[in-house]
Motif scaffolding. Structure first.
Motif, PDB file in Angstrom:
ATOM      1  N   GLN A 282      13.831 -62.307  -2.988  1.00 54.89           N
ATOM      2  CA  GLN A 282      13.863 -61.567  -1.506  1.00 54.89           C
ATOM      3  C   GLN A 282      15.261 -61.446  -1.282  1.00 54.89           C
ATOM      4  OE1 GLN A 282      11.075 -63.861   0.745  1.00 54.89           O
ATOM      5  NE2 GLN A 282       9.367 -62.377   0.530  1.00 54.89           N
ATOM      6  N   LEU A 286      17.824 -58.290  -0.455  1.00 54.56           N
ATOM      7  CA  LEU A 286      18.407 -58.150   0.865  1.00 54.56           C
ATOM      8  C   LEU A 286      19.885 -58.272   0.876  1.00 54.56           C
ATOM      9  CD1 LEU A 286      16.283 -60.103   3.578  1.00 54.56           C
ATOM     10  CD2 LEU A 286      16.201 -57.572   2.873  1.00 54.56           C
ATOM     11  N   THR A 299      16.996 -63.442   7.972  1.00 56.62           N
ATOM     12  CA  THR A 299      16.113 -62.180   8.137  1.00 56.62           C
ATOM     13  C   THR A 299      14.785 -62.406   7.530  1.00 56.62           C
ATOM     14  OG1 THR A 299      18.121 -60.551   7.770  1.00 56.62           O
ATOM     15  CG2 THR A 299      15.845 -59.846   7.483  1.00 56.62           C
ATOM     16  N   ILE A 300      14.598 -63.137   6.287  1.00 56.31           N
ATOM     17  CA  ILE A 300      13.364 -63.628   5.886  1.00 56.31           C
ATOM     18  C   ILE A 300      12.533 -64.394   6.806  1.00 56.31           C
ATOM     19  CG2 ILE A 300      12.227 -64.634   3.886  1.00 56.31           C
ATOM     20  CD1 ILE A 300      14.504 -63.473   2.456  1.00 56.31           C
ATOM     21  N   GLY A 303      11.365 -62.991  10.028  1.00 58.75           N
ATOM     22  CA  GLY A 303      10.219 -62.150   9.774  1.00 58.75           C
ATOM     23  C   GLY A 303       9.029 -62.819   9.573  1.00 58.75           C
ATOM     24  N   PHE A 304       8.987 -63.949   8.892  1.00 50.23           N
ATOM     25  CA  PHE A 304       7.989 -64.890   8.640  1.00 50.23           C
ATOM     26  C   PHE A 304       7.324 -65.475   9.783  1.00 50.23           C
ATOM     27  CE2 PHE A 304       6.356 -68.813   7.309  1.00 50.23           C
ATOM     28  CZ  PHE A 304       5.651 -68.644   6.148  1.00 50.23           C
ATOM     29  N   LYS A 306       7.506 -64.162  12.768  1.00 44.54           N
ATOM     30  CA  LYS A 306       7.249 -63.004  14.028  1.00 44.54           C
ATOM     31  C   LYS A 306       5.785 -62.893  14.039  1.00 44.54           C
ATOM     32  CE  LYS A 306       8.085 -58.821  12.736  1.00 44.54           C
ATOM     33  NZ  LYS A 306       8.554 -57.909  12.126  1.00 44.54           N
TER      34      LYS A 306
END
Ligand SMILES: Nc1ncnc2c1ncn2[C@@H]1O[C@H](COP(=O)(O)OP(=O)(O)OP(=O)(O)O)[C@@H](O)[C@H]1O
Ligand SMILES: [Mg+2]
Lengths: 306, 246
Positions: A282, A286, A299-300, A303-304, A306
């Motif tokens: 991942q 990116l 970013t990961i 997102g996780f 969110k």
């Protein structure tokens, strides 16, 4: 509202900028500093212990209640009991949450016990954010308890988020889910440095066709420790799903112990638990889009949760 | 852009040095040309693509972009120079939507709404932009999103790793359209790794990789017939049995 500090805390925990619409109760350093009831939602002080009763009239629809708690004093141990009576067939949003700003060296602690009685066919969305900040060495501690009773056909969604600055948290959630009722709990926790977070749950599927979905997402960084202990039991024909998903980083520790118990042949219970670091591919993906390794990681993680 | 690979050797760090996956690979990829790399499974095609993108560091050899040595540049630095790679098996992300992934991918130079690239791969932006790139997407959907992501980046050199894998036959012709469009419209280098004759036919040049070396590289007109004939050769399997390849 009082000053910039309070505004920031309230914005963090209740997404509020200014006085909220609808009913509200704001508690600061152990005392109520602002309250409003509406025609359909009554908020009143408990007489026997600290806390409030929130009474939602049957059939109340599309209204909201904000009950943020903020603590800016060091050395304060605040304990509060709130009871929610949600009338039949109503549909409400409840925004709770606690922000602690502790610049001192003594611990500040808030223990909130929230009791929900959700009437037949009622719908509730309950959002609770926990947040801590401050320069001092004083610990910021939050120990919430949420106790729920869902009557026939009720639908309750709980979103509990703790992203920053809480040194220690022990969370306990208990629910009894009645006939045709549905409970969804989403819990998101990020711990860092030396923090610790524990979340324990006792969920009972009591009525026929009751269902529960528990989604726990967490990130443990630094030397922090997390323990998840969701227990689910099915007493009749029902469905339950527990999903614990954790990203572990640095020198953190994560322990997940999901437990399911069926007392009936038609109880369908599932649990899933996964702990792992961020998948290398991942980050690589990116980075091939031009992000740095650090940006990719953030970013990961964002997102996780969110 | 001119990309030169010079005497690339690659053995994975975790294995002993005797197993080289790429053995002295040299080749030049020119501006405004369409290359298709083909060859048997395990031949080293994806490894070569990862060497170009910087995901793998060559054990020895050099990578030169427009005269500059980029051998030691990171993945992100190469991405910023305009190199792109569409994964053979793209990863999934919990909580990141298709729309967000496309926005992350779009460099500042890129114009137009990123979501329009979803149309090009046959996905309706309305249905997909807000979906998470998680395990709920089908394999073919994920591949198409990967291709859209790369299209939105508008790279100078893009390597697509088996873009047709898992793509249904209705979308396949859309895919060949895309490659024809990229190829005609812009001054870019496109490299497609593929096992499909229809994609090989789009190429200017074909590169045949086998056992970690480039066996052939040349104009499609010359190579296509030869490769298609070659695949009908009799071959012994590992038990020494003779079989006829499809
Ligand atoms: N990290 C690794 N460690 C050991 N062997 C590896 C590693 N990565 C790749 N290989 C081997 O290197 C060879 C080349 O792999 P590569 O993925 O480049 O093949 P490919 O040509 O892309 O094949 P395909 O057509 O199946 O996609 C294979 O035999 C593979 O098993
Ligand atoms: Mg491959």
């Amino acid at each position: 509202m009082n000053n910039l500090l309070d505004d920031n805390l309230i914005a963090q925990v209740a997404d509020l900028h200014g006085i909220p619409q609808g009913a509200y109760n704001i508690r600061k350093n152990g005392v109520g500093i602002g309250r409003r009831s509406t025609a359909n939602i009554e908020i009143k002080q408990k007489l026997d212990k600290p806390g409030i009763d929130i009474i939602v009239k049957p059939g109340t629809r599309g209204e909201s209640v904000h009950i943020p708690v903020i603590i800016t004093a060091e050395g304060l141990e605040d304990m509060v009991y709130n009871t929610f009576y949600i009338g039949e067939n109503s549909d409400v949003l409840i925004v709770a949450g606690c922000g602690i700003h502790n610049d001192g060296n003594k611990k500040s602690q808030h223990d909130g016990i929230h009791d929900f009685i959700v009437g037949k066919g009622a719908r509730v969305r309950y959002v609770e954010k926990h947040y801590g900040e401050g320069e001092g060495t004083g610990e910021r501690i939050l120990n919430p308890q949420t106790l729920l009773e869902l009557q026939e056909g009720a639908r309750v969604e709980l979103e509990m988020v703790q992203i920053r600055g809480v040194d220690s948290t022990k969370r306990y959630t208990k629910a009894q889910v009645g006939k045709n009722a549905y409970l969804k709990i989403t819990e998101k926790i990020l711990t860092h440095d030396q923090q610790s977070a524990e979340s324990e749950m006792d969920m009972e599927l009591k009525g026929e066709d009751a269902s529960i979905q528990i989604i726990s997402r967490s990130i443990a960084r630094g030397k922090s420790k997390q323990i998840f202990y969701p227990r689910l039991s099915g007493l009749t024909k029902c469905r339950g799903h527990v999903q614990c998903d954790a990203i572990i980083m640095d020198n953190a520790m994560v322990r997940a112990i999901p437990e399911i118990t069926a007392y009936h042949a038609d109880a369908q219970l599932i649990h899933e638990a996964a702990i792992g670091k961020i998948a290398g591919e991942q980050i690589v993906k990116l980075m091939t889009l031009g992000l740095s390794e650090k940006e990719a990681e953030e970013t990961i993680l964002k997102g996780f949760l969110k | 852009m001119l990309l030169e690979l010079k005497n690339i050797w690659y053995s994975p760090e975790e294995t002993t040095e005797s197993v080289a996956i790429l053995k002295d690979v040299s080749c030049t990829l020119e501006d405004d040309r369409f290359y298709v790399i083909t060859g048997p499974n395990g031949g080293g095609k994806s490894t070569l693509a990862k060497i170009i993108m910087g995901i793998y560091k060559p054990t020895s050899g050099k990578i030169i972009l427009n005269g500059d040595d980029i051998t030691n540049l990171s993945i992100s630095e190469r991405a910023k120079l305009g190199i792109g790679y569409a994964f053979q098996q793209p990863p999934r992300f919990k909580g990141i939507t298709v729309g967000e992934l496309l926005s992350l991918a779009r460099s500042k130079k890129c114009v137009g709404s990123g979501c329009n690239y979803l149309f090009d791969v046959g996905l309706c932006p309305k249905d997909y932009a807000n979906r998470e790139v998680n395990s709920s997407l089908s394999g073919g959907e994920l591949k198409r999103i990967e291709i859209a992501t790369l299209l939105s980046r508008n790279c100078k050199i893009t390597v697509f790793d088996e873009p047709e894998a898992g793509i249904d036959m209705w979308s396949f012709s859309k895919l060949t359209d895309i490659f024809e469009k990229i190829h005609k419209g812009r001054d870019v280098t496109t490299v497609v790794i593929s096992h499909q004759e229809r994609i090989l036919k789009l190429a200017d040049e074909i590169i045949l990789m086998q056992e970690g070396v480039i066996k052939e590289k040349g104009e499609k007109i010359v190579l296509l017939g030869k490769i298609m004939k070659g695949k009908n050769n009799f071959k012994k399997d590992c038990l020494g049995r003779v079989e006829k390849n499809e």
